[in-house]
Design a protein around this motif. Structure first.
Motif, PDB file in Angstrom:
ATOM      1  N   GLY A  94    -106.834   0.507 -24.376  1.00  0.00           N
ATOM      2  CA  GLY A  94    -106.342  -0.144 -23.177  1.00  0.00           C
ATOM      3  C   GLY A  94    -107.508  -0.485 -22.284  1.00  0.00           C
ATOM      4  N   PHE A  95    -107.312  -1.451 -21.424  1.00  0.00           N
ATOM      5  CA  PHE A  95    -108.373  -1.842 -20.479  1.00  0.00           C
ATOM      6  C   PHE A  95    -107.739  -2.703 -19.396  1.00  0.00           C
ATOM      7  CE2 PHE A  95    -108.222  -4.591 -24.188  1.00  0.00           C
ATOM      8  CZ  PHE A  95    -108.075  -5.861 -23.638  1.00  0.00           C
ATOM      9  N   LEU A  96    -108.501  -2.983 -18.356  1.00  0.00           N
ATOM     10  CA  LEU A  96    -108.023  -3.879 -17.305  1.00  0.00           C
ATOM     11  C   LEU A  96    -108.497  -5.284 -17.611  1.00  0.00           C
ATOM     12  CD1 LEU A  96    -108.798  -1.821 -14.063  1.00  0.00           C
ATOM     13  CD2 LEU A  96    -106.595  -2.074 -15.217  1.00  0.00           C
ATOM     14  N   ASP A  97    -107.632  -6.263 -17.424  1.00  0.00           N
ATOM     15  CA  ASP A  97    -108.094  -7.640 -17.617  1.00  0.00           C
ATOM     16  C   ASP A  97    -108.641  -8.193 -16.296  1.00  0.00           C
ATOM     17  OD1 ASP A  97    -105.914  -8.368 -16.108  1.00  0.00           O
ATOM     18  OD2 ASP A  97    -104.827  -9.333 -17.741  1.00  0.00           O
ATOM     19  N   GLU A  98    -109.036  -9.469 -16.320  1.00  0.00           N
ATOM     20  CA  GLU A  98    -109.684 -10.060 -15.129  1.00  0.00           C
ATOM     21  C   GLU A  98    -108.768  -9.997 -13.915  1.00  0.00           C
ATOM     22  OE1 GLU A  98    -108.560 -12.713 -17.628  1.00  0.00           O
ATOM     23  OE2 GLU A  98    -109.602 -11.141 -18.744  1.00  0.00           O
ATOM     24  N   LEU A  99    -107.456  -9.994 -14.185  1.00  0.00           N
ATOM     25  CA  LEU A  99    -106.513  -9.986 -13.072  1.00  0.00           C
ATOM     26  C   LEU A  99    -106.184  -8.574 -12.615  1.00  0.00           C
ATOM     27  CD1 LEU A  99    -104.091 -12.661 -14.563  1.00  0.00           C
ATOM     28  CD2 LEU A  99    -105.841 -13.011 -12.817  1.00  0.00           C
ATOM     29  N   GLY A 100    -106.826  -7.600 -13.258  1.00  0.00           N
ATOM     30  CA  GLY A 100    -106.552  -6.212 -12.882  1.00  0.00           C
ATOM     31  C   GLY A 100    -105.284  -5.673 -13.515  1.00  0.00           C
ATOM     32  N   ARG A 101    -104.767  -6.397 -14.491  1.00  0.00           N
ATOM     33  CA  ARG A 101    -103.574  -5.905 -15.176  1.00  0.00           C
ATOM     34  C   ARG A 101    -103.974  -4.959 -16.300  1.00  0.00           C
ATOM     35  NH1 ARG A 101    -100.075 -10.310 -17.482  1.00  0.00           N
ATOM     36  NH2 ARG A 101    -101.963 -10.539 -18.704  1.00  0.00           N
ATOM     37  N   ILE A 102    -103.045  -4.105 -16.686  1.00  0.00           N
ATOM     38  CA  ILE A 102    -103.347  -3.170 -17.761  1.00  0.00           C
ATOM     39  C   ILE A 102    -102.972  -3.803 -19.099  1.00  0.00           C
ATOM     40  CG2 ILE A 102    -102.676  -0.955 -18.784  1.00  0.00           C
ATOM     41  CD1 ILE A 102    -102.529   0.148 -15.953  1.00  0.00           C
ATOM     42  N   VAL A 103    -103.942  -3.889 -19.979  1.00  0.00           N
ATOM     43  CA  VAL A 103    -103.705  -4.456 -21.309  1.00  0.00           C
ATOM     44  C   VAL A 103    -103.785  -3.323 -22.331  1.00  0.00           C
ATOM     45  CG1 VAL A 103    -104.458  -6.152 -23.010  1.00  0.00           C
ATOM     46  CG2 VAL A 103    -104.844  -6.566 -20.565  1.00  0.00           C
ATOM     47  N   ILE A 104    -102.809  -3.288 -23.219  1.00  0.00           N
ATOM     48  CA  ILE A 104    -102.816  -2.269 -24.279  1.00  0.00           C
ATOM     49  C   ILE A 104    -102.742  -2.976 -25.616  1.00  0.00           C
ATOM     50  CG2 ILE A 104    -101.531  -0.343 -25.289  1.00  0.00           C
ATOM     51  CD1 ILE A 104    -100.381  -0.061 -22.341  1.00  0.00           C
ATOM     52  N   ILE A 105    -103.640  -2.616 -26.508  1.00  0.00           N
ATOM     53  CA  ILE A 105    -103.578  -3.145 -27.881  1.00  0.00           C
ATOM     54  C   ILE A 105    -103.339  -1.946 -28.786  1.00  0.00           C
ATOM     55  CG2 ILE A 105    -104.755  -4.481 -29.656  1.00  0.00           C
ATOM     56  CD1 ILE A 105    -106.583  -5.609 -27.514  1.00  0.00           C
ATOM     57  N   SER A 106    -102.195  -1.925 -29.438  1.00  0.00           N
ATOM     58  CA  SER A 106    -101.894  -0.711 -30.209  1.00  0.00           C
ATOM     59  C   SER A 106    -101.176  -1.030 -31.497  1.00  0.00           C
ATOM     60  CB  SER A 106    -101.042   0.244 -29.367  1.00  0.00           C
ATOM     61  OG  SER A 106     -99.727  -0.251 -29.257  1.00  0.00           O
TER      62      SER A 106
END
Ligand code: FES
Ligand code: FES
Lengths: 152, 713, 282
Positions: free
Chosen positions: B187-199
């Motif tokens: 998981g990480f934060l994208d440019e917009l500060g949203r939480i992205v999860i790749i699972s």
């Protein structure tokens, strides 16, 4: 720390490895070769299979320092010349790949059998692949693919 | 015509190259590693947690507990009863307690191992019967998760008009999915500060919802993308690493990876429900079924997960693919302190098939009727009604599967210690009597390609390829004209989970409908007369019509309190015939040959379907002969035995195509049906070889020998 | 993930033996198929001595006639024509170990030193009266394999000793074999194993060797059984009597175990089968 020199997919490498580092960790974490998978970490699944001097072994149970002076091959080796190896083609054609997690290990084990010059028949293929688990395919199409390449 | 062709899988190339990125293969700059600390007791209150040593390990960044959860500390597909992190009370061996985050995986693991937890142990409940009687409550509402019924006709009358009644109790085991890839995600934060999860997952949209609730954030602030997924089989439907990854990113604002080792996976992952099936069957002398009375008691473990779905499905499918006029089925699911049981390929029906197929063979034997014949007599045909009172009017290929097997069956020649057995099944495609929709959309793009936005998760079963075939067929275009964008909550609509063998049928139909919408437009714009997609795109953009949606929700009705209704729009049917060989000295059973006949409606990709069937047979061999998860004892693949290549028999597949009018080009599903009849056909073959009727799975040499010693049958 | 340790990689036996004498807390690493599993599962160790690069501990099976190297892998042994001809039971057992990968890694010396009750190679080694040379800095000693197996995962090999060679006595004129019981055919642990060698003709059992694994705390030679039927006229009753005594021996060695309920009947059936008087009644 041990300084080791070895051949990886045809290329000489020289690097320092920690005593407790496994070959699996060396390949995945240090060298970024993530085609080598971890499925169990204890020699029970075959996902981490690599070829050491052309014989399949489990990299999760091999210390990195043990490859000193030896030859290591991962699945990348099979298509080094930019073309798919006939085994890779047969795997695709036969539907031998489902989730694909077992595939690199399976291909390497099959490759080692085909290269060994031993007589290949259905039983020897089954024997050779019996240390690689696949939870998806039921193995039949994998068997078909290897048979295609061995011309049986 | 792409449908019906053995098109090569879309993802096969990157997989044979080793280039596919699975959850644990993803790396991000500055990534932290998370490890979940789990309970070492099955039922206990936590008295004290000492993290002092862990805090001192260099590289440890944070240790999170339930107090750090901003939103709701509960998840669950139907009933939200499972905490992400324990609130001072643990219900199974492996219940998560803390989340350790560190700069390296080693530091995280060492820290996790150094945490000392003292427990006050509570009396544990380890089976449904003690759960039913005990006054220890595992959840506030009591230990009974649910009770489902299917009642039809007059059960008393049914038995009183029977010439023969056969009664047996069958018992199945806990199973682990043992997907080769353990749970993993980043998981990480994208440019917009949203939480992205790749699972590694079977459903991105559901996971986004759960994460939003966990973090008390709107869904738009979360993006879930599926990584290449190394098998699921139902085990990646529930929340696995996603919640923890999200929580860690939320608190640290840094990229985080969590990957389970095999032992963690075995502790954490849901299991197949062990079922105790008490089965009473009545039949007339000429082999007609008159009544069944079935009581199913299941162990859902510490949390609900898919327990209710399994109980419901078990009830609805209790008869197997047969017409039975008088039916009384009761299916109960209890909480215990065992590991939570969830979805696993077939949702309870592989267990039920073991019971109903054994019953069929016993009746046939006692009446002196051939096992194939008795199935022909009672099998569901067009116009017949299921036990939920659903009249089957189309795509009822069951009898055809029997007919396809018949020549092999008549030809069988049995040697010493060899046996042949049949196993049949029917399986409702999609969820049971509830809305079960899928959407997808297509876009016209500037580059002249068609964007294929698909919410369905490819978990190895081949949905990407099959769904693309359906689209290509509908649009009459080649694959080069389409770009697939898969399982990304930002770029696709909810297609529902990859479960219940529903993607080909339900999402396939949605794809077809989206394709038809686009096709209509393309026709209008002259595409099929030679205009280019680039040109059409410009016009479409002008008109504001670049997006074409398809939606399908199969027509079903909810079940009434008697379990009557139309729970599924369509059913798959199958029969397997299996030959076994028993090693007389050891009682080791080996499966030598399987003939598998499946009514798939329409075979969209025959090579893929065969792959599903072979894989199902391998898993069926495991269920029947070798797999058994023992809570607290099974910790890795060294004592959880799945079939190897040497355990696989010769297999012949026969595909029957009785088209399903509501399905895409007539297709239904095959993922679970492939497995369901296999174990049943094996135990029937063992009966044929040894005279022993197996009532408990797995029937490894140990069980078979003990049964032989106790006098056989 | 392995614990943190130091690993020594000597090139010669001499070097290896001195490290073994100097370091207190040290474990010998050969193929790693047992030791690394333990370490992966949480066991700790301070020092490892990787002996696989010790040149003077390594030679091909058969190149020194009956003396095999402790570093011979299961694959080398099961791939050797010499072993197949002269030690068929060992050949068979080694060809069944684990999986091809495990056989390419695991060594016979490691199998012995690990002393698992379920080790496939040990029962056949017992029927050849295997003798080990144990070397240390101070000298060497010869020990019968049977006498150094002390308990499950416990041997009489001293901390500063290495197995430097394994001597086997070939049996001539015997028919030999190895049978085992496993849940599946590969990647499986033996739940019961029998190595045997029989010199017989139509009427007589002239000489018998029988060793059993995975049933008792250590694999053992069934000497009582061998004596009872060896040199005797073939007779079902005699065999049954010897089996009863054998079962009693097993019970003495292992105590009552729940698994005996099925293992003992299976053992009897396997032996009846081996001696050509299988129970045909069922
Ligand atoms: S990860 Fe090495 S064998 Fe499973
Ligand atoms: S394709 Fe999934 S494990 Fe083999």
């Amino acid at each position: 720390m041990h300084r080791i020199e070895f051949t990886l997919n045809g290329e000489r490498l020289e690097l320092d490895v920690e005593d407790h580092m496994t070959l699996l960790e060396l390949l995945r974490d240090r060298l970024g070769i993530t085609s080598v998978k971890e499925g169990c970490g204890i020699g029970e699944c075959g996902a981490c299979t690599v070829l050491l001097d052309d014989k399949p072994i489990y990299s999760c149970l091999t210390l990195a320092l043990k490859v000193r002076g030896r030859d290591v091959k991962t699945v990348e080796y099979l298509s080094l010349d930019g073309r798919l190896h006939p085994l890779q083609e047969a795997f695709i054609k036969r539907g031998a790949v489902q989730c694909g997690f077992c595939t690199p290990g399976m291909l390497l084990t099959a490759y080692s059998l085909i290269q060994s010059g031993k007589k290949v028949d259905e039983d020897t293929i089954r024997e050779a692949l019996s240390g690689n688990l696949c939870r998806c395919t039921g193995y039949i199409q994998i068997l078909e693919a290897v048979k295609d390449v061995a011309h049986i | 015509m792409p449908v019906g062709k053995p098109i090569e899988r879309l993802d096969a190339l990157e997989k044979v190259l080793g280039a596919a990125k699975f959850g644990a293969d993803i790396k991000r700059e500055g990534m932290l590693y998370g490890v979940v600390v789990r309970s070492q007791k099955a039922h206990a209150r936590i008295h004290h947690i000492d993290t002092s040593q862990a805090q001192m390990i260099p590289g440890v960044v944070k240790i999170l507990s339930f107090r750090d959860i901003p939103g709701k500390n509960r998840f669950g597909v139907l009933r939200k009863d499972q905490p992400y992190l324990s609130e001072g009370y643990v219900r199974f061996l492996g219940d998560p307690i803390l989340l350790v985050l560190a700069e390296s995986e080693r530091a995280a693991r060492e820290a996790a191992a150094s945490i000392r937890i003292t427990y006050g142990e509570l009396e544990g409940i380890f089976g449904p019967s003690s759960s039913a009687l005990s006054n220890v409550k595992i959840h506030e509402d009591g230990n009974l998760l649910c009770q489902k019924k299917v009642i039809r006709g007059d059960i008393q009358k049914g038995f009183s008009t029977s010439d023969l009644v056969v009664e047996n109790t069958y018992q199945t085991q806990f199973l682990d999915h043992a997907f080769l890839e353990c749970e993993a995600g980043v998981g990480f934060l994208d440019e917009l500060g949203r939480i992205v999860i790749i699972s590694s997952t079977q459903n991105v949209h559901y996971k986004r919802k759960e994460v939003a609730t966990l973090l008390a954030l709107p869904e738009e602030k979360i993006r879930v993308i599926q990584a290449t997924t190394g098998g699921g089989f139902g085990g990646k439907l529930d929340m696995t690493v996603e919640g923890y990854v999200a929580l860690a990113v939320y608190h640290t604002k840094r990229p985080v990876m969590i990957r389970y080792t095999r032992s963690e996976s075995m502790l954490a992952n849901t299991k197949r429900h062990p079922l105790t099936i008490s089965y009473k069957t009545g039949a007339t002398k000429d082999g007609r079924l008159t009544a069944i009375q079935v009581r199913v008691v299941g162990d859902t473990g510490a949390y609900a997960s898919y327990g209710e779905v399994v109980a419901q499905r078990a009830a609805v499918h209790a008869s197997g693919p047969y017409e039975v006029p008088n039916v009384y089925v009761e299916s109960l699911m209890y909480y215990t302190n065992n590991p939570p049981c969830g979805a696993m390929r077939g949702f309870g029906i592989p267990q039920m098939a073991f019971a109903h197929e054994s019953q069929m063979d016993e009746i046939a034997r006692l009446l002196g009727i051939d096992p194939l014949q008795i199935r022909l007599i009672n099998g569901l045909k067009r116009g017949a009604s299921t036990i939920t009172g659903q009249r089957l009017t189309h795509s009822v290929g069951y009898i055809d599967t029997l007919k396809a097997i018949e020549p092999f069956w008549r030809d069988r020649r049995k040697g010493d210690w060899e046996g042949y057995g049949l196993g049949s099944m029917y399986y409702g495609i999609g969820n049971t009597g509830v809305p079960n929709p899928s959407s997808c959309y297509l876009t016209l793009r500037e580059d002249g390609k068609i964007g294929f936005h698909l919410g369905a998760c490819e978990i190895g079963q081949g949905s990407d390829t099959v769904l693309l075939q359906i689209l290509l067929q509908t649009l009459s275009v080649g694959p080069e004209g389409v770009e697939l964008i898969r399982a990304d909550t930002d770029l696709s609509k909810d297609a529902g989970s990859t479960s219940a063998s529903r993607q080909t049928y339900i999402t396939g139909k949605a794809v077809q409908l989206a394709g038809e919408a686009l096709k209509g437009y393309l026709e209008e714009k002259g595409f099929y007369r030679g205009r280019s997609l680039k040109e059409i795109y410009l016009e479409a953009k002008e008109e504001g019509r670049i997006l074409f949606e398809g939606f399908f929700d199969p027509p079903t009705t909810p079940l009434d309190p008697q379990g009557q209704g139309i729970p599924y729009a369509t059913y798959a049917f199958a029969t397997h015939m299996t030959k076994v060989e028993i090693e007389p000295a050891t009682m080791r059973c080996r499966v030598k040959k399987v003939i598998a006949a499946h009514d798939v409606g329409r075979a969209v990709n025959p090579v893929n379907i065969r792959g599903q069937i072979y894989g199902g047979i391998a898993m069926g061999i495991g269920l029947a002969l070798m797999e058994e998860f023992v809570p607290g004892k099974t910790l890795n693949l060294n004592n959880y035995y799945v079939a190897t290549i040497k355990d696989m028999p010769e297999v012949e597949t026969i595909l029957i195509e009785d088209p399903e009018p509501t399905g895409p080009y007539g297709a239904k599903g095959v993922g679970e049906p492939a497995l369901i009849p296999q174990a049943a056909s094996i135990v029937n073959a063992i009966r044929d070889a040894t005279g022993m009727r197996i009532l408990k799975l797995p029937c490894n040499f140990e069980r078979l020998w003990l049964q032989r010693l106790s006098g056989g049958t | 993930m392995l614990p943190i340790f130091k690993c020594h990689t000597p090139k010669s036996k001499e070097e290896a033996l001195s490290i073994l004498t100097e370091e207190e807390k040290i474990k010998v690493l050969a193929g790693g198929t047992d030791l690394l599993v333990e370490l992966q599962s949480g066991k700790k160790v301070e020092n490892l001595l990787d002996i696989t690069q010790v040149a003077d501990l390594k030679w091909d099976p058969g190149s020194k006639a009956q003396i095999i190297s402790p570093l011979n892998t299961h694959a080398e042994i099961s791939g050797s024509a010499f072993i197949r001809e002269n030690f068929p039971a060992l050949f068979k057992a080694c060809s069944l170990v684990g999986s091809p990968q495990i056989r390419n890694m695991g060594t016979i010396g490691g199998n012995i030193a690990n002393a698992s009750p379920a080790a496939d190679s040990i029962p056949p080694l017992l029927i050849y009266d295997a003798e080990l040379t144990l070397e240390s800095k101070g000298g060497s000693r010869q020990m019968a394999l049977a006498s150094i197996l002390e308990g499950p995962y416990r041997t009489g090999i001293l901390n500063h000793e290495l197995i430097s060679s394994i001597y086997l006595k070939p049996l001539s004129g015997f028919r030999e074999g190895y049978k085992r019981l496993t849940i599946r055919d590969s990647l499986a642990l033996s739940r019961l194993s029998v190595a045997y060698a029989i010199r017989d003709d139509r009427e007589m059992w002239h000489e018998i060797r029988l060793a059993i694994g995975s049933l008792t705390p250590i694999p053992f030679r069934a000497e009582g059984f061998e004596r009872a039927i060896g040199g005797q006229r073939k007779d079902r009753g005699l065999l049954e009597g010897a089996l009863t005594d054998l079962v009693n021996t097993v019970r003495e060695m292992a105590g009552e175990r729940p698994t005996h309920r099925f293992k003992i009947p299976i053992l009897k059936e396997l032996i009846r089968e081996i001696f050509g008087v299988g129970d045909a009644s069922r």
